[in-house]
Design an enzyme around this catalytic site. Structure first.
Site, PDB file in Angstrom:
ATOM      1  N   TRP A  80      -3.546   2.228 -20.836  1.00 38.36           N
ATOM      2  CA  TRP A  80      -3.228   1.087 -19.982  1.00 38.36           C
ATOM      3  C   TRP A  80      -2.240   0.120 -20.642  1.00 38.36           C
ATOM      4  CZ3 TRP A  80      -4.284   1.465 -15.030  1.00 38.36           C
ATOM      5  CH2 TRP A  80      -5.322   2.313 -14.621  1.00 38.36           C
ATOM      6  N   LYS A 112      -1.194   2.485 -12.646  1.00 44.21           N
ATOM      7  CA  LYS A 112      -0.514   1.331 -12.066  1.00 44.21           C
ATOM      8  C   LYS A 112       0.905   1.307 -12.599  1.00 44.21           C
ATOM      9  CE  LYS A 112      -4.450  -1.846 -11.612  1.00 44.21           C
ATOM     10  NZ  LYS A 112      -4.975  -3.180 -11.985  1.00 44.21           N
ATOM     11  N   ASP A 326      -0.592  -4.040  16.096  1.00 48.23           N
ATOM     12  CA  ASP A 326      -1.290  -5.318  16.016  1.00 48.23           C
ATOM     13  C   ASP A 326      -0.301  -6.481  15.951  1.00 48.23           C
ATOM     14  OD1 ASP A 326      -3.595  -7.135  15.312  1.00 48.23           O
ATOM     15  OD2 ASP A 326      -2.353  -7.348  13.509  1.00 48.23           O
ATOM     16  N   GLU A 380      -0.346  -4.880  21.294  1.00 49.52           N
ATOM     17  CA  GLU A 380      -1.242  -6.020  21.433  1.00 49.52           C
ATOM     18  C   GLU A 380      -0.343  -7.251  21.544  1.00 49.52           C
ATOM     19  OE1 GLU A 380      -4.616  -8.553  19.040  1.00 49.52           O
ATOM     20  OE2 GLU A 380      -2.646  -8.095  18.256  1.00 49.52           O
TER      21      GLU A 380
END
Length: 670
Positions: A80, A112, A326, A380
Site C-alpha cells: 500500500w 487503489k 433519475d 423521471e
C-alpha cells in the site's frame, strides 16, 4: 437541418419557440459530429480503453487525470505504498498508463491509485473501475481485481423481448428480502423474481445498482459509475439474475444516475486528480443546492465520453434492456427546476435551461437506440418539458417514456384533502389521462418515493393504524373495508387511464404496510423498515392476499387485452352527482362507482350496441369484496328509446366497486 417540427404540429403553443428548439437540435447534431468519426457507439468505448484489463501476457490500466503529475498503483502487492515498479507513465491528453507482468496481480486483489498533483496528493478509487468493495472492519473502500478468465455465458439472449407497454416492477435488491439485513442478487433471483413473474409484470426496474458508499442514499449518491454494487454480490450474480429474467421473458432496466454524483473524495470522483473541475462545474454550479452532491459539467467532451461510455457499458456488459434516468428535471435547468412553477411555456425556453445537459440527454438516448434498438429509456421528469419523450427528428429529446409523476401526487392530495363523497370523477379522469400528445407515459399510483420515511404508502393513508390489528380475514372493520376497496379502485383507475405503461414498487401490489427507512443513526442502524414482509401476503389468513390477487388479475387483464397500447382513452360517462365514471379503452368498458354510500340498480352507461361479458370485478370475494355482482352473467345493451341507435348497458353498480366488461361480437357467442 430539420426545418419543420412535428411537436409544433401537435402543440401550436410551441410555435413561438420553434427556433429555440431547432437551435437545441442543431447543437446536438454538431456535437455528435465533433465527437464521432463514425457513430456514437464507437465513441462510447471508453470502458474498453480505460480501467484495468487483463491481456494474454500482461495487465494494463489507464486513467485520465489532467491535473495529476504522478500516479501509482498501490495495494497488497506494494504494501500500500508508492513503488517505482507500479508507477504510471504519463502519455497524451492527460492520460496515464501502466503495464504490468501477468503475475503482478491476481483475482480479488485490492488496489487503489495514489495521485500527486500540484500542492498535494491522495489515494483514489479509479474512475473507470468495475468492482469496488468495502472492508467490513475499517469500512474503507478499495477497487478489486475482478477479471474471470472465462467470459460469462449468456443463455437467454434469444428470449430477450421489447414491450411497447412496459409493466414495470420497481425493485431494490438490498431490501427485497424479509430478513433484517441486505439482500443479494442471488436471493433476488431465487426468491423475488418468481414472484414478479407470477404477478405478470414484464419489466423490472432495478434501483441502486451503481456503487454508492452510503446505503441509505437509495443508490442516488453514486461513487463508481461502472461498478455494480458489491454489497449485493458479484458481477456474475447480477448477470445470472438478468439472464434468468430474460429466460422468463422479462425486460430488466436500470435506474441510472447521471444527474449528479456523491461528494466523497476518497470513494468518489469529486476531486479525482486534485482539481474540483475535472468532471464537475468549478463555480457555484458545482454543488447541488438540494441534494448535497456534485453536478456534472455536460459541456466537457471528456464528461460526455465518460457518461456515454457508461450508458453503453451497462447495455453491453450486463445486457440491461434500458434505463430509467433519475433527476432529469435537475439536469435540464440551471436552478434544477427548484424556483420555477412551470405555469407558462416561457419557462422551458427562457435561457434558464442547461443546453449542454439537453444535448447530453439527446445523445444518450440516440446512443441507446443505436446500440440496442430494443432498449427503452424512461425519464423521471416533473417540469413537463415539451418534447421530452418525442423523437429527435420531431424536435424531442428521444426518451421512449416519461414517468407521469403528477399522478401519485394527485392521489395523495385527494386522499388527504377531500372526503370520499366529494371526489370529482371528471377531474380524476382528466388528471389520470392528461398527457402531451406526442408522448408515451408510465403511470403509477405510488413508487418508492411515496413510501420513504416521513411519508406513507397508499394503503397506510387509507387504513392507518388498523393495518396492524384488523387485516385478518376474520376481522370486521369499516375503515379496512374502505381502504381495501379504494386501493383496488385507485390502482385500476390509474392503469385504465395510463398512457402506454404502468409502474409498481415491490410489495405495493399487496399493500405493504411499512414505510422505507434505511439503517441510519436516527433509527439505531436498524433494517426493520429496509425489507419486504412477504410473509404477510403468503399468510392465507390475512387480507393482503386479496389485494395481491386483484393486482395479479389486473395486470393479467392488460397482458391479455393490451388495452393501454391503444392511444385513445374515451370517457363514456362522468356522473359527478352519483360519482360514477366509465372509461372506454379498446373493446373494454371500465365502470367505477366511487360513491362511498350509494349502490345503483339499472344504471345506464352509454355503449355501442352489443353483448358484454364481465371479466374483472373488484367486489369479488377473491379480492376481499362482497360478491354483490354475479360475474357469470352476460350483459346486453339496450336502445335508449324505441328505434334509437344510441345504446346503454344497464348495470347494478355496488358502492366503491369497479367492473370491467369486454365487448363480445355476436359470432363469439353462438
Amino acid at each position: 437541418m430539420i426545418k419543420h417540427l412535428k411537436i409544433v404540429d401537435s402543440d401550436p403553443m410551441l410555435h413561438d419557440y420553434q427556433n429555440v428548439i431547432l437551435k437545441r437540435l442543431q447543437k446536438t447534431s454538431l456535437k455528435e459530429k465533433e465527437l464521432t468519426k463514425s457513430n456514437l457507439s464507437t465513441f462510447a468505448n471508453g470502458h474498453h480503453y480505460y480501467r484495468l484489463h487483463r491481456n494474454i501476457d500482461h495487465w494494463i490500466i489507464r486513467e485520465w487525470a489532467p491535473n495529476a503529475t504522478k500516479m501509482y498503483l498501490i495495494g497488497e502487492f506494494s504494501n500500500w505504498k508508492e513503488n517505482e515498479n507500479f508507477q504510471f507513465e504519463k502519455i497524451d491528453n492527460g492520460n496515464f498508463e501502466l503495464k504490468l507482468p501477468i503475475n503482478s496481480l491476481k483475482q480479488a486483489d485490492l488496489y487503489k491509485l495514489l495521485l500527486h498533483w500540484p500542492g498535494g496528493q491522495g489515494e483514489r478509487i479509479p474512475v473507470w473501475c468495475t468492482r469496488v468493495v468495502q472492508d467490513p472492519n475499517t469500512l474503507i473502500y478499495s477497487a478489486q481485481v475482478w477479471q474471470n478468465e472465462k467470459p460469462f455465458e449468456w443463455k437467454s439472449d434469444t428470449k430477450r423481448v421489447k414491450y411497447t407497454s412496459p409493466l414495470i416492477y420497481e425493485a431494490h435488491i438490498g431490501m427485497a428480502t424479509e430478513k433484517e439485513g441486505v439482500g443479494s442478487y442471488k436471493e433476488f433471483r431465487e426468491l423475488v423474481l418468481p414472484r414478479i413473474y407470477k404477478a405478470g409484470y414484464n419489466t423490472i426496474q432495478l434501483m441502486a445498482i451503481q456503487e454508492h458508499p452510503y446505503y441509505g442514499s437509495f443508490g442516488y449518491h453514486v461513487s463508481s459509475l461502472f461498478a455494480a454494487s458489491s454489497r449485493f454480490g458479484t458481477p456474475e450474480e447480477l448477470k445470472q439474475l438478468i439472464d434468468a429474467a430474460h429466460a422468463l421473458g422479462i425486460m430488466v432496466i436500470m435506474d441510472i444516475v447521471h444527474s449528479h454524483a456523491v461528494k466523497n473524495e476518497l470513494e468518489g470522483i469529486g476531486k479525482f486528480d486534485g482539481s474540483p473541475y475535472q468532471f464537475f462545474h468549478a463555480d457555484k454550479r458545482r454543488e447541488h443546492v438540494a441534494w448535497d452532491s456534485l453536478c456534472y459539467d455536460y459541456g466537457k467532451n471528456e464528461v460526455l465520453h465518460l457518461l456515454l461510455s457508461n450508458i453503453k457499458y451497462w447495455l453491453e456488459e450486463y445486457h440491461f434492456d434500458g434505463y430509467r434516468f433519475d433527476g432529469v428535471t435537475s439536469m435540464l435547468y440551471y436552478d434544477h427546476g427548484l424556483s420555477r412553477d412551470f405555469t407558462s411555456y416561457e419557462m422551458y425556453f427562457d435561457g434558464g435551461q442547461d443546453e449542454d445537459a439537453i444535448c447530453y440527454l439527446s445523445l444518450a438516448n440516440k446512443l441507446i437506440h443505436e446500440y440496442h434498438p430494443n432498449a427503452i429509456s424512461v425519464a423521471e421528469e416533473m417540469s413537463g418539458y415539451p418534447g421530452l419523450a418525442a423523437p429527435l427528428t420531431d424536435g424531442g429529446l428521444d426518451f421512449d417514456f416519461r414517468l407521469a409523476m403528477g399522478i401519485p401526487d394527485y392521489w395523495i392530495k385527494l386522499i388527504k384533502e377531500t372526503p370520499d363523497e366529494n371526489w370529482n370523477v371528471g377531474n380524476i379522469f382528466y388528471e389520470l389521462s392528461n398527457k402531451r400528445a406526442e408522448e408515451k407515459t408510465i403511470s403509477y399510483a405510488e413508487s418508492h418515493d411515496q413510501a420513504l420515511v416521513g411519508d406513507q404508502t397508499l394503503i397506510f393513508r387509507l387504513i392507518e393504524k388498523a393495518m396492524y390489528d384488523s387485516m385478518d380475514k376474520s376481522s370486521q372493520n369499516l375503515l379496512v373495508d374502505r381502504g381495501i376497496a379504494l386501493h383496488k379502485l385507485i390502482r385500476l383507475l390509474t392503469l385504465s387511464c395510463s398512457g402506454n405503461g404502468y409502474l409498481n414498487f415491490m410489495g405495493n401490489e399487496f399493500g405493504h404496510p411499512e414505510w422505507i427507512d434505511f439503517p441510519r443513526a436516527g433509527n439505531n442502524w436498524s433494517y426493520q423498515h429496509a425489507r419486504r414482509q412477504w410473509s404477510l401476503v403468503d399468510n392465507p389468513k390475512l387480507r393482503f392476499e386479496h389485494l395481491n390477487e386483484f393486482d395479479r388479475d389486473m395486470i393479467a387483464l392488460q397482458n391479455k387485452e393490451e388495452f393501454i397500447n391503444e392511444a385513445y382513452i374515451h370517457c363514456a360517462q362522468a356522473d359527478q352527482n352519483n360519482q360514477v365514471l366509465a372509461v372506454l379503452r379498446k373493446d373494454l368498458l371500465f365502470v367505477f362507482n366511487l360513491n362511498p354510500n350509494e349502490s345503483f340498480t339499472f344504471y345506464g352507461i352509454p355503449t355501442k350496441a352489443g353483448k358484454y361479458q364481465l371479466i374483472l370485478n373488484s367486489d369479488d370475494s377473491t379480492y376481499g369484496g362482497f360478491d354483490r355482482v354475479d360475474s357469470k352473467l352476460l350483459y346486453y345493451s339496450k336502445p335508449e328509446a324505441p328505434m334509437s341507435k344510441n345504446h346503454r348497458l344497464y348495470l347494478y353498480l355496488p358502492s366503491r366497486t369497479a367492473l370491467v366488461f369486454k365487448y363480445i361480437p355476436s359470432k363469439s357467442i353462438f
